[in-house]
Design a protein around this motif. Sequence first.
Motif, PDB file in Angstrom:
ATOM      1  N   PHE A  46      28.107  40.496  18.804  1.00  0.00           N
ATOM      2  CA  PHE A  46      29.546  40.542  18.997  1.00  0.00           C
ATOM      3  C   PHE A  46      30.218  39.195  18.736  1.00  0.00           C
ATOM      4  CE2 PHE A  46      28.149  44.040  21.978  1.00  0.00           C
ATOM      5  CZ  PHE A  46      28.436  45.050  21.075  1.00  0.00           C
ATOM      6  N   GLN A  47      29.471  38.112  18.890  1.00  0.00           N
ATOM      7  CA  GLN A  47      30.026  36.796  18.574  1.00  0.00           C
ATOM      8  C   GLN A  47      30.350  36.708  17.084  1.00  0.00           C
ATOM      9  OE1 GLN A  47      30.918  34.466  20.701  1.00  0.00           O
ATOM     10  NE2 GLN A  47      31.616  33.115  19.087  1.00  0.00           N
ATOM     11  N   ILE A  71      44.082  43.279  21.601  1.00  0.00           N
ATOM     12  CA  ILE A  71      42.877  42.773  22.244  1.00  0.00           C
ATOM     13  C   ILE A  71      42.778  41.278  21.946  1.00  0.00           C
ATOM     14  CG2 ILE A  71      40.354  42.938  22.350  1.00  0.00           C
ATOM     15  CD1 ILE A  71      41.779  45.490  23.308  1.00  0.00           C
ATOM     16  N   ARG A  72      42.714  40.486  22.995  1.00  0.00           N
ATOM     17  CA  ARG A  72      42.524  39.045  22.830  1.00  0.00           C
ATOM     18  C   ARG A  72      41.042  38.753  22.626  1.00  0.00           C
ATOM     19  NH1 ARG A  72      45.302  38.875  27.918  1.00  0.00           N
ATOM     20  NH2 ARG A  72      43.337  38.018  28.644  1.00  0.00           N
ATOM     21  N   LYS A  73      40.759  37.586  22.123  1.00  0.00           N
ATOM     22  CA  LYS A  73      39.377  37.193  21.845  1.00  0.00           C
ATOM     23  C   LYS A  73      38.506  37.294  23.101  1.00  0.00           C
ATOM     24  CE  LYS A  73      36.692  33.886  19.300  1.00  0.00           C
ATOM     25  NZ  LYS A  73      36.731  32.862  18.279  1.00  0.00           N
ATOM     26  N   PHE A  76      37.311  40.844  23.655  1.00  0.00           N
ATOM     27  CA  PHE A  76      36.741  41.524  22.496  1.00  0.00           C
ATOM     28  C   PHE A  76      35.361  42.111  22.758  1.00  0.00           C
ATOM     29  CE2 PHE A  76      34.303  41.662  18.541  1.00  0.00           C
ATOM     30  CZ  PHE A  76      35.081  42.574  17.845  1.00  0.00           C
ATOM     31  N   VAL A  77      34.447  41.369  23.352  1.00  0.00           N
ATOM     32  CA  VAL A  77      33.069  41.862  23.540  1.00  0.00           C
ATOM     33  C   VAL A  77      33.082  43.152  24.348  1.00  0.00           C
ATOM     34  CG1 VAL A  77      30.836  41.369  24.608  1.00  0.00           C
ATOM     35  CG2 VAL A  77      31.991  39.602  23.266  1.00  0.00           C
ATOM     36  N   ARG A  78      33.837  43.184  25.429  1.00  0.00           N
ATOM     37  CA  ARG A  78      33.901  44.392  26.258  1.00  0.00           C
ATOM     38  C   ARG A  78      34.515  45.546  25.474  1.00  0.00           C
ATOM     39  NH1 ARG A  78      37.530  46.334  30.790  1.00  0.00           N
ATOM     40  NH2 ARG A  78      39.025  45.196  29.556  1.00  0.00           N
ATOM     41  N   LEU A  84      31.946  51.087  20.359  1.00  0.00           N
ATOM     42  CA  LEU A  84      30.727  51.579  19.710  1.00  0.00           C
ATOM     43  C   LEU A  84      30.122  52.779  20.436  1.00  0.00           C
ATOM     44  CD1 LEU A  84      28.960  48.246  18.675  1.00  0.00           C
ATOM     45  CD2 LEU A  84      30.207  49.854  17.208  1.00  0.00           C
ATOM     46  N   GLU A  85      30.428  52.951  21.703  1.00  0.00           N
ATOM     47  CA  GLU A  85      29.902  54.085  22.474  1.00  0.00           C
ATOM     48  C   GLU A  85      30.796  55.319  22.418  1.00  0.00           C
ATOM     49  OE1 GLU A  85      26.833  54.085  23.551  1.00  0.00           O
ATOM     50  OE2 GLU A  85      26.692  52.025  22.803  1.00  0.00           O
TER      51      GLU A  85
END
Length: 141
Positions: A46-47, A71-73, A76-78, A84-85
């Motif tokens: 994700f990075q 979506i802020r940086k 983003f990962v969350r 993806l799910e």
Amino acid sequence: MKSVALSLFMCLYLLTGHAQRASGPELKEFETFWKKLYTAIVKRDFQLVSQCTEFPLVVKKSLSDTAVQTIRKEEFVRFFSNYLELPANETFGNKYSLLKARKALSEDDISLVTDDSATIEDFEFQKVNGQWKLVYVYATE
């Protein structure tokens, strides 16, 4: 009446002229970008995916609603992990499985690549400061 027809023709000409398929070098540049992004998605890096993303990322969560979310940086990962799910279709259980199966761009994908924009699955890309970036996601089921 002639002026209306001429104006309409000029608008269509300008729109189609700007939205022509990417030429050889630009297409190769996008294909290289897509391979890098695809590999990062499959590895769930994700990075690296976030490095290929322009923030704030614009996300549409419902096709029946015109509202979008940004979506802020830091988020983003969350967000991307949850994206993806999401369910995809009967063949692929979720978006991750669907994307993982796309090892190469199809002819339909290539037809949607212009010199400065592209659409692949739920993603829209644009050139930002000369580099390809993910700018919009349709996070719908």
